[in-house]
Design a protein around this motif. Structure first.
Motif, short mmCIF file in Angstrom:
data_model
loop_
_atom_site.label_atom_id
_atom_site.label_comp_id
_atom_site.label_asym_id
_atom_site.label_seq_id
_atom_site.Cartn_x
_atom_site.Cartn_y
_atom_site.Cartn_z
N ILE A 14 0.75 -1.11 0.16
CA ILE A 14 -0.15 0.08 0.16
C ILE A 14 0.82 1.14 0.03
O ILE A 14 0.73 2.14 -0.71
CB ILE A 14 -0.76 -0.05 1.19
N ARG A 15 1.91 1.03 0.86
CA ARG A 15 2.81 2.50 0.71
C ARG A 15 3.38 2.79 -0.51
O ARG A 15 3.38 3.89 -0.85
CB ARG A 15 3.94 2.36 1.98
N SER A 16 3.96 1.67 -1.21
CA SER A 16 4.64 2.12 -2.45
C SER A 16 3.57 2.52 -3.58
O SER A 16 3.58 3.37 -4.29
CB SER A 16 5.37 1.02 -2.89
N PHE A 17 2.30 1.86 -3.25
CA PHE A 17 1.22 2.45 -4.09
C PHE A 17 0.98 3.88 -4.09
O PHE A 17 0.70 4.76 -5.06
CB PHE A 17 -0.08 1.48 -4.08
N VAL A 18 0.88 4.34 -2.68
CA VAL A 18 0.40 5.59 -2.43
C VAL A 18 1.72 6.66 -2.74
O VAL A 18 1.44 7.55 -3.53
CB VAL A 18 0.28 5.75 -0.94
N VAL A 19 2.86 6.17 -2.46
CA VAL A 19 4.23 7.00 -2.80
C VAL A 19 4.32 7.12 -4.33
O VAL A 19 4.66 8.27 -4.65
CB VAL A 19 5.46 6.39 -2.12
N ILE A 20 4.03 6.07 -5.06
CA ILE A 20 4.35 6.08 -6.49
C ILE A 20 3.53 7.33 -6.99
O ILE A 20 4.00 8.10 -7.76
CB ILE A 20 4.06 4.73 -7.10
N ASN A 21 2.30 7.08 -6.63
CA ASN A 21 1.17 8.06 -7.08
C ASN A 21 1.40 9.53 -6.83
O ASN A 21 1.04 10.41 -7.65
CB ASN A 21 -0.51 7.45 -6.91
N LEU A 22 1.65 9.69 -5.50
CA LEU A 22 2.06 11.06 -5.23
C LEU A 22 3.22 11.89 -5.80
O LEU A 22 3.12 12.84 -6.14
CB LEU A 22 2.27 11.00 -3.43
N LYS A 23 4.12 10.91 -5.91
CA LYS A 23 5.41 11.31 -6.68
C LYS A 23 5.11 11.64 -8.05
O LYS A 23 5.39 12.72 -8.66
CB LYS A 23 6.67 10.35 -6.57
N ARG A 24 4.28 10.91 -8.78
CA ARG A 24 3.99 10.89 -10.11
C ARG A 24 3.01 12.22 -10.48
O ARG A 24 3.20 13.11 -11.25
CB ARG A 24 2.69 9.79 -10.36
N ALA A 25 2.23 12.62 -9.24
CA ALA A 25 1.52 13.84 -9.02
C ALA A 25 2.31 15.10 -8.73
O ALA A 25 1.82 16.16 -8.54
CB ALA A 25 0.32 13.73 -8.25
N GLY A 26 3.60 14.83 -8.48
CA GLY A 26 4.41 15.94 -8.34
C GLY A 26 4.67 16.28 -6.91
O GLY A 26 5.55 17.43 -6.77
N TYR A 27 4.46 15.48 -5.85
CA TYR A 27 4.89 15.83 -4.65
C TYR A 27 6.14 15.15 -4.31
O TYR A 27 6.73 14.07 -4.74
CB TYR A 27 3.68 15.12 -3.55
N ASP A 28 6.58 15.83 -2.95
CA ASP A 28 8.09 15.26 -2.67
C ASP A 28 7.57 14.16 -1.60
O ASP A 28 7.05 14.93 -0.48
CB ASP A 28 8.65 16.68 -2.19
N VAL A 29 7.89 12.88 -1.44
CA VAL A 29 7.45 12.41 -0.46
C VAL A 29 8.58 11.75 0.36
O VAL A 29 9.54 11.14 -0.05
CB VAL A 29 6.53 11.04 -1.19
N ILE A 30 8.30 11.74 1.58
CA ILE A 30 9.19 10.96 2.71
C ILE A 30 8.13 9.95 3.31
O ILE A 30 6.85 10.03 3.31
CB ILE A 30 9.75 11.86 4.01
N GLU A 31 8.62 8.80 3.48
CA GLU A 31 7.90 7.64 4.00
C GLU A 31 8.26 6.79 5.22
O GLU A 31 9.33 6.76 5.40
CB GLU A 31 7.68 6.61 2.84
N ALA A 32 7.33 6.65 5.98
CA ALA A 32 7.58 5.73 7.32
C ALA A 32 6.61 4.64 7.41
O ALA A 32 5.81 4.64 6.99
CB ALA A 32 7.54 6.70 8.38
N GLY A 33 7.30 3.45 8.22
CA GLY A 33 6.28 2.33 8.50
C GLY A 33 5.96 2.12 9.98
O GLY A 33 5.34 1.31 10.25
N THR A 34 6.50 3.16 10.64
CA THR A 34 5.90 3.12 12.19
C THR A 34 5.82 4.45 12.66
O THR A 34 6.37 5.40 11.99
CB THR A 34 6.97 2.64 13.10
#
Ligand code: CA
Length: 232
Positions: A14-34
């Motif tokens: 789910i995280r990579s799905f969300v991150v890929i789509n946000l990056k594609r939309a032009g956002y700068d994304v940082i990600e965490a699992g906890t």
């Protein structure tokens, strides 16, 4: 400059799905699992504008607790909860979490981006020209559109950006009953496709912050079966 978003989600798919789509939309994304990792990242990236938080997480902090802590430390940050179940939804729409919006899983990339774009616009991160410095006054309240602050009897109140936009709408329309649909449209935007409940959730939270007696609200009054009004 792209806006920075945090994605907190422990399920990697789910995280990579969300991150890929946000990056594609032009956002700068940082990600965490906890939750712990998310709070550390936010401290390291104070320019983060918006956080997407999953609720059920491994570790001591769940998404709701992360939301509460982010709200306390960064009242201007936008927060969207990613919810999986109806029970979670009840908690999110409750008073405690302080989220601006929520998305129910499973969601499509289109829905995800629409929600994030809409909240991001409401936060005013697009470099909009500042409005007139005119102040709105009503009873004990003074609202400054330029500084985006609300004072009650000279004391600044801690409001989220959405709460501020609601108060501004009310103070610009004193004594006019505003339907919940109109509040949703004017604060969340035409393209918002969540439900009306989010209006009530935010009004309840606002009342706690601004009313002397939340059981008998004097400033934001309920117009039964219709919506709300500024003034009695
Ligand atoms: Ca999870």
């Amino acid at each position: 400059m792209p806006q920075k978003l945090l994605v907190l989600e422990d399920e990697e798919n789910i995280r990579s799905f969300v991150v890929i789509n946000l990056k594609r939309a032009g956002y700068d994304v940082i990600e965490a699992g906890t939750g712990e990792e998310a709070l550390r990242l936010i401290t390291a990236h104070p320019d983060t504008r918006l956080a997407l938080l999953d609720i059920m997480l491994p570790g001591a902090l769940d998404g709701l607790e992360v939301c509460r802590r982010l709200r306390a430390a960064h009242p201007g940050m936008g927060v969207i909860m990613l919810t999986a179940k109806t029970q979670e939804l009840d908690k999110v729409t409750g008073l405690v979490s302080g989220a601006d919006d929520y998305i129910t899983k499973p969601f499509s990339p289109t829905e995800l981006i629409a929600r994030v774009d809409a909240l991001s616009r409401r936060l005013g991160g697009g470099g909009e020209p500042s409005e007139s410095s005119a102040k709105l006054r009503s009873g004990p309240f003074t609202l400054s559109a330029r500084n985006r602050t609300l004072q009650k009897n000279g004391v600044k109140l801690k409001l989220t950006q959405v709460e501020f936009n609601i108060i501004k709408l009310f103070m610009e329309n004193p004594d006019r009953a505003l339907s919940r649909e109109e509040i949703l449209r004017r604060v969340w935007g035409e393209e918002y496709f969540g439900d009306l409940k989010i209006v009530d959730v935010n009004i309840r939270r606002l009342r706690i912050k601004i009313e002397d007696d939340t059981a008998n609200p004097a400033f934001i009054t309920t117009v039964w079966g219709f919506g709300y009004k500024w003034g009695g």
